[in-house]
Write an enzyme that holds these catalytic residues in place. Structure first.
Site, PDB file in Angstrom:
ATOM      1  N   LYS A  70      53.831  35.401  41.761  1.00  0.00           N
ATOM      2  CA  LYS A  70      52.567  36.086  42.061  1.00  0.00           C
ATOM      3  C   LYS A  70      51.469  35.687  41.071  1.00  0.00           C
ATOM      4  CE  LYS A  70      53.921  38.733  45.617  1.00  0.00           C
ATOM      5  NZ  LYS A  70      53.404  38.651  46.983  1.00  0.00           N
ATOM      6  N   SER A  87      49.159  40.050  46.358  1.00  0.00           N
ATOM      7  CA  SER A  87      49.822  39.751  45.095  1.00  0.00           C
ATOM      8  C   SER A  87      50.699  40.936  44.686  1.00  0.00           C
ATOM      9  CB  SER A  87      48.740  39.432  44.047  1.00  0.00           C
ATOM     10  OG  SER A  87      49.324  39.054  42.833  1.00  0.00           O
ATOM     11  N   ILE A 107      54.181  51.223  47.080  1.00  0.00           N
ATOM     12  CA  ILE A 107      53.727  51.688  48.398  1.00  0.00           C
ATOM     13  C   ILE A 107      54.899  52.318  49.152  1.00  0.00           C
ATOM     14  CG2 ILE A 107      52.656  51.006  50.589  1.00  0.00           C
ATOM     15  CD1 ILE A 107      50.795  50.758  48.073  1.00  0.00           C
ATOM     16  N   ILE A 111      53.564  46.484  54.333  1.00  0.00           N
ATOM     17  CA  ILE A 111      52.163  46.423  53.913  1.00  0.00           C
ATOM     18  C   ILE A 111      51.367  45.463  54.791  1.00  0.00           C
ATOM     19  CG2 ILE A 111      50.683  45.553  52.048  1.00  0.00           C
ATOM     20  CD1 ILE A 111      52.744  46.722  50.075  1.00  0.00           C
TER      21      ILE A 111
HETATM   22  C1  HXC Z   1      70.431  37.574  42.781  1.00  0.00           C
HETATM   23  C2  HXC Z   1      69.916  36.630  44.817  1.00  0.00           C
HETATM   24  C3  HXC Z   1      69.806  37.907  45.401  1.00  0.00           C
HETATM   25  C4  HXC Z   1      70.048  39.057  44.570  1.00  0.00           C
HETATM   26  C5  HXC Z   1      69.401  36.416  46.935  1.00  0.00           C
HETATM   27  N1  HXC Z   1      69.658  35.745  45.802  1.00  0.00           N
HETATM   28  N2  HXC Z   1      69.482  37.744  46.714  1.00  0.00           N
HETATM   29  N3  HXC Z   1      70.209  36.464  43.522  1.00  0.00           N
HETATM   30  N4  HXC Z   1      70.344  38.839  43.252  1.00  0.00           N
HETATM   31  N5  HXC Z   1      69.984  40.302  45.045  1.00  0.00           N
HETATM   32  C6  HXC Z   1      69.730  34.304  45.643  1.00  0.00           C
HETATM   33  C7  HXC Z   1      70.885  33.748  46.442  1.00  0.00           C
HETATM   34  O1  HXC Z   1      72.114  33.912  45.752  1.00  0.00           O
HETATM   35  C8  HXC Z   1      70.495  32.287  46.600  1.00  0.00           C
HETATM   36  O2  HXC Z   1      70.745  31.550  45.427  1.00  0.00           O
HETATM   37  C9  HXC Z   1      68.997  32.377  46.744  1.00  0.00           C
HETATM   38  O3  HXC Z   1      68.589  33.643  46.177  1.00  0.00           O
HETATM   39  C10 HXC Z   1      68.546  32.332  48.181  1.00  0.00           C
HETATM   40  O4  HXC Z   1      69.221  33.342  48.889  1.00  0.00           O
HETATM   41  P1  HXC Z   1      69.239  33.381  50.485  1.00  0.00           P
HETATM   42  O5  HXC Z   1      69.850  34.670  50.885  1.00  0.00           O
HETATM   43  O6  HXC Z   1      69.827  32.110  51.017  1.00  0.00           O
HETATM   44  O7  HXC Z   1      67.672  33.321  50.804  1.00  0.00           O
HETATM   45  P2  HXC Z   1      66.879  33.610  52.124  1.00  0.00           P
HETATM   46  O8  HXC Z   1      67.787  33.861  53.292  1.00  0.00           O
HETATM   47  O9  HXC Z   1      65.857  32.577  52.226  1.00  0.00           O
HETATM   48  O10 HXC Z   1      66.199  35.063  51.826  1.00  0.00           O
HETATM   49  C11 HXC Z   1      65.161  35.206  50.902  1.00  0.00           C
HETATM   50  C12 HXC Z   1      65.375  36.452  50.049  1.00  0.00           C
HETATM   51  C13 HXC Z   1      65.630  37.707  50.944  1.00  0.00           C
HETATM   52  C14 HXC Z   1      64.113  36.610  49.189  1.00  0.00           C
HETATM   53  C15 HXC Z   1      66.568  36.256  49.140  1.00  0.00           C
HETATM   54  O11 HXC Z   1      65.802  38.867  50.130  1.00  0.00           O
HETATM   55  C16 HXC Z   1      64.539  37.951  51.931  1.00  0.00           C
HETATM   56  O12 HXC Z   1      64.548  37.405  53.011  1.00  0.00           O
HETATM   57  N6  HXC Z   1      63.531  38.795  51.596  1.00  0.00           N
HETATM   58  C17 HXC Z   1      62.389  39.091  52.515  1.00  0.00           C
HETATM   59  C18 HXC Z   1      62.046  40.557  52.517  1.00  0.00           C
HETATM   60  C19 HXC Z   1      61.647  41.061  51.138  1.00  0.00           C
HETATM   61  O13 HXC Z   1      62.159  40.616  50.122  1.00  0.00           O
HETATM   62  N7  HXC Z   1      60.716  42.026  51.147  1.00  0.00           N
HETATM   63  C20 HXC Z   1      60.234  42.600  49.907  1.00  0.00           C
HETATM   64  C21 HXC Z   1      58.965  41.976  49.520  1.00  0.00           C
HETATM   65  S1  HXC Z   1      58.382  42.859  48.083  1.00  0.00           S
HETATM   66  P3  HXC Z   1      72.096  30.616  45.274  1.00  0.00           P
HETATM   67  O14 HXC Z   1      71.982  30.027  43.914  1.00  0.00           O
HETATM   68  O15 HXC Z   1      73.254  31.565  45.404  1.00  0.00           O
HETATM   69  O16 HXC Z   1      72.051  29.602  46.376  1.00  0.00           O
HETATM   70  C22 HXC Z   1      57.848  41.742  46.960  1.00  0.00           C
HETATM   71  C23 HXC Z   1      57.567  42.197  45.548  1.00  0.00           C
HETATM   72  C24 HXC Z   1      56.593  43.254  45.435  1.00  0.00           C
HETATM   73  O17 HXC Z   1      57.678  40.652  47.235  1.00  0.00           O
HETATM   74  C25 HXC Z   1      56.770  44.173  44.321  1.00  0.00           C
HETATM   75  C26 HXC Z   1      57.202  45.542  44.778  1.00  0.00           C
HETATM   76  C27 HXC Z   1      56.680  46.657  43.908  1.00  0.00           C
HETATM   77  P1  NAP Z   2      58.260  43.488  53.742  1.00  0.00           P
HETATM   78  O1  NAP Z   2      58.079  44.511  54.817  1.00  0.00           O
HETATM   79  O2  NAP Z   2      59.613  42.933  53.550  1.00  0.00           O
HETATM   80  O3  NAP Z   2      57.185  42.332  53.972  1.00  0.00           O
HETATM   81  C1  NAP Z   2      57.448  40.984  53.772  1.00  0.00           C
HETATM   82  C2  NAP Z   2      57.241  40.275  55.099  1.00  0.00           C
HETATM   83  O4  NAP Z   2      57.284  38.882  54.870  1.00  0.00           O
HETATM   84  C3  NAP Z   2      58.308  40.627  56.114  1.00  0.00           C
HETATM   85  O5  NAP Z   2      57.703  40.960  57.351  1.00  0.00           O
HETATM   86  C4  NAP Z   2      59.125  39.340  56.239  1.00  0.00           C
HETATM   87  O6  NAP Z   2      59.590  39.178  57.576  1.00  0.00           O
HETATM   88  C5  NAP Z   2      58.113  38.290  55.860  1.00  0.00           C
HETATM   89  N1  NAP Z   2      58.724  37.111  55.270  1.00  0.00           N
HETATM   90  C6  NAP Z   2      59.634  37.057  54.265  1.00  0.00           C
HETATM   91  N2  NAP Z   2      59.990  35.791  54.018  1.00  0.00           N
HETATM   92  C7  NAP Z   2      59.280  35.034  54.885  1.00  0.00           C
HETATM   93  C8  NAP Z   2      59.215  33.642  55.129  1.00  0.00           C
HETATM   94  N3  NAP Z   2      59.950  32.785  54.420  1.00  0.00           N
HETATM   95  N4  NAP Z   2      58.377  33.180  56.096  1.00  0.00           N
HETATM   96  C9  NAP Z   2      57.631  34.053  56.831  1.00  0.00           C
HETATM   97  N5  NAP Z   2      57.653  35.390  56.644  1.00  0.00           N
HETATM   98  C10 NAP Z   2      58.471  35.861  55.683  1.00  0.00           C
HETATM   99  O7  NAP Z   2      57.842  44.069  52.327  1.00  0.00           O
HETATM  100  P2  NAP Z   2      56.549  44.822  51.728  1.00  0.00           P
HETATM  101  O8  NAP Z   2      57.066  45.630  50.620  1.00  0.00           O
HETATM  102  O9  NAP Z   2      55.737  45.442  52.764  1.00  0.00           O
HETATM  103  O10 NAP Z   2      55.754  43.583  51.052  1.00  0.00           O
HETATM  104  C11 NAP Z   2      54.592  43.034  51.640  1.00  0.00           C
HETATM  105  C12 NAP Z   2      53.735  42.337  50.597  1.00  0.00           C
HETATM  106  O11 NAP Z   2      53.284  43.290  49.628  1.00  0.00           O
HETATM  107  C13 NAP Z   2      54.451  41.257  49.821  1.00  0.00           C
HETATM  108  O12 NAP Z   2      53.560  40.202  49.544  1.00  0.00           O
HETATM  109  C14 NAP Z   2      54.809  41.968  48.525  1.00  0.00           C
HETATM  110  O13 NAP Z   2      54.998  41.074  47.475  1.00  0.00           O
HETATM  111  C15 NAP Z   2      53.597  42.846  48.333  1.00  0.00           C
HETATM  112  N6  NAP Z   2      53.788  44.001  47.448  1.00  0.00           N
HETATM  113  C16 NAP Z   2      54.549  45.054  47.874  1.00  0.00           C
HETATM  114  C17 NAP Z   2      54.626  46.195  47.094  1.00  0.00           C
HETATM  115  C18 NAP Z   2      55.382  47.413  47.570  1.00  0.00           C
HETATM  116  O14 NAP Z   2      55.316  48.479  46.951  1.00  0.00           O
HETATM  117  N7  NAP Z   2      56.087  47.333  48.666  1.00  0.00           N
HETATM  118  C19 NAP Z   2      53.978  46.238  45.859  1.00  0.00           C
HETATM  119  C20 NAP Z   2      53.261  45.126  45.442  1.00  0.00           C
HETATM  120  C21 NAP Z   2      53.169  44.020  46.250  1.00  0.00           C
HETATM  121  P3  NAP Z   2      60.919  38.330  57.914  1.00  0.00           P
HETATM  122  O15 NAP Z   2      61.962  38.751  56.920  1.00  0.00           O
HETATM  123  O16 NAP Z   2      61.219  38.706  59.320  1.00  0.00           O
HETATM  124  O17 NAP Z   2      60.540  36.895  57.782  1.00  0.00           O
END
Ligand code: HXC
Ligand code: NAP
Length: 278
Positions: free
Chosen positions: A170, A152, A199, A26
């Site tokens: 959020k 958000s 999305i 997004i």
């Molecule tokens: C339970 C989990 C978990 C899981 C991680 N953790 N994944 N717990 N179930 N599936 C816990 C770990 O055990 C650890 O706790 C803590 O979270 C941190 O994990 P790390 O892997 O060390 O964290 P980090 O490397 O910083 O990665 C952050 C992350 C990862 C959020 C966990 O998934 C990430 O990098 N995400 C970025 C991309 C992403 O999520 N995109 C989607 C955005 S959509 P402990 O206690 O074990 O130390 C969004 C919502 C929108 O935001 C809504 C959609 C409709």
């Molecule tokens: P996404 O592609 O995973 O986007 C999240 C981005 O944030 C990634 O590019 C990730 O890149 C970056 N990011 C994660 N942790 C970070 C950190 N600690 N520092 C800097 N960058 C970081 O997922 P998405 O679904 O498009 O989500 C985008 C936004 O939309 C988010 O705010 C999410 O909450 C919101 N949203 C998504 C949906 C949906 O349907 N997908 C619905 C409602 C809201 P790196 O991992 O490389 O850092």
């Protein structure tokens, strides 16, 4: 990705937009829509390769306006890294007119299994990361009488199973937005949130859905489809444009009406998922 809209192609020529988490999904869709309207675009995230790939596409989109693109690795949990990224943006692209706080993390986890660090991690990325970015960009936004867009999520106000951490984060983001709208309005800085619905093709949806539920989930959306990243990008350019010059402190739902029908379908779905699938 096709960026289509009916606004002047030079609407954001000479303006600078900085997007946290702008390397994918997004947020990249938002960055692309600004680039297509001529903006200079800076993006940050943790993965430099991903950012560099995204930057190639952004450069094609803003070339018509002599737009520049900067991709810089920075973790939003690290205020010093964000300060440096935002200072570099000013030096290379000019002061920031539009900050998009979009970096976020998510996973499905039942409340009773969520560890303190799991909860903290999502709060740190989504909520503290949004604060750090706003704080770091403040002087530039003040200079430009700019605006902030927070990305958000519906979980902020529609409770959803296994999403306690995201809902708390959020909801905090939306409250931060309202406080900044009040405090920084006197500097001409506007602040608004965008709430995307589900999305298609995004990491966020992939983490919550599955091919088996997609058709039902789409039919449950009042507009009977998932959204696209351009749906969100177009809302973002509207909110940053002069068309929205008196809009601040709002939460704009861009969700096809999804929030109106609640989270029952998602709750039923995730609660039947075996542990290995989440
Ligand atoms: C339970 C989990 C978990 C899981 C991680 N953790 N994944 N717990 N179930 N599936 C816990 C770990 O055990 C650890 O706790 C803590 O979270 C941190 O994990 P790390 O892997 O060390 O964290 P980090 O490397 O910083 O990665 C952050 C992350 C990862 C959020 C966990 O998934 C990430 O990098 N995400 C970025 C991309 C992403 O999520 N995109 C989607 C955005 S959509 P402990 O206690 O074990 O130390 C969004 C919502 C929108 O935001 C809504 C959609 C409709
Ligand atoms: P996404 O592609 O995973 O986007 C999240 C981005 O944030 C990634 O590019 C990730 O890149 C970056 N990011 C994660 N942790 C970070 C950190 N600690 N520092 C800097 N960058 C970081 O997922 P998405 O679904 O498009 O989500 C985008 C936004 O939309 C988010 O705010 C999410 O909450 C919101 N949203 C998504 C949906 C949906 O349907 N997908 C619905 C409602 C809201 P790196 O991992 O490389 O850092």
């Amino acid at each position: 990705m096709i960026v289509q809209h009916h606004l002047p192609r030079d609407l954001f020529r000479g303006k600078t937009v900085f997007v946290t988490g702008g390397g994918s999904g997004i947020n990249l869709g938002v960055a692309s829509n600004f680039a297509a309207l001529g903006a200079h675009v800076g993006i940050c995230g943790r993965t430099k390769d991903k950012l560099d790939r995204a930057a190639v596409g952004l450069r094609e989109l803003n070339a018509h306006a002599d737009g520049k693109v900067l991709a810089v690795a920075a973790d939003v949990r690290d205020p010093a890294a964000l300060d440096a990224a935002i200072a570099r943006t000013q030096a290379e692209l000019g002061p920031i007119d539009v900050l998009v706080a979009g970096a976020a993390g998510n996973f499905l986890c039942p409340a009773e299994e969520l560890t303190p660090n799991g909860f903290k991690t999502v709060i740190d990325i989504d909520l503290l990361g949004s604060f750090h970015a706003s704080r770091a960009a403040f002087e530039q936004l003040r200079e430009r009488r700019g605006c902030i867009l927070f990305i958000s999520a519906p979980q902020a106000f529609v409770p959803q199973a296994y999403q306690l951490h995201v809902g708390a984060a959020k909801a905090g983001v939306d409250n931060l937005m309202r406080n900044l709208a009040v405090e920084w309005g006197r500097h001409g800085i506007r602040a608004n949130s965008i709430v995307p619905g589900p999305i298609e093709g995004t990491e966020g949806l992939k983490r919550l859905s599955s091919p088996e539920v997609d058709e039902r989930a789409k039919q449950a959306v009042p507009l009977h489809r998932y959204g696209t990243v351009d749906d969100i990008g177009q809302a973002a350019v509207f909110l940053a444009s002069p068309l929205a010059s008196y809009i601040t402190g709002t939460v704009l739902l861009v969700d096809g009406g999804s929030a109106l029908v609640g989270s029952a379908l998602w709750n039923e779905t995730v609660q039947t998922l075996p542990r290995g699938k989440r």
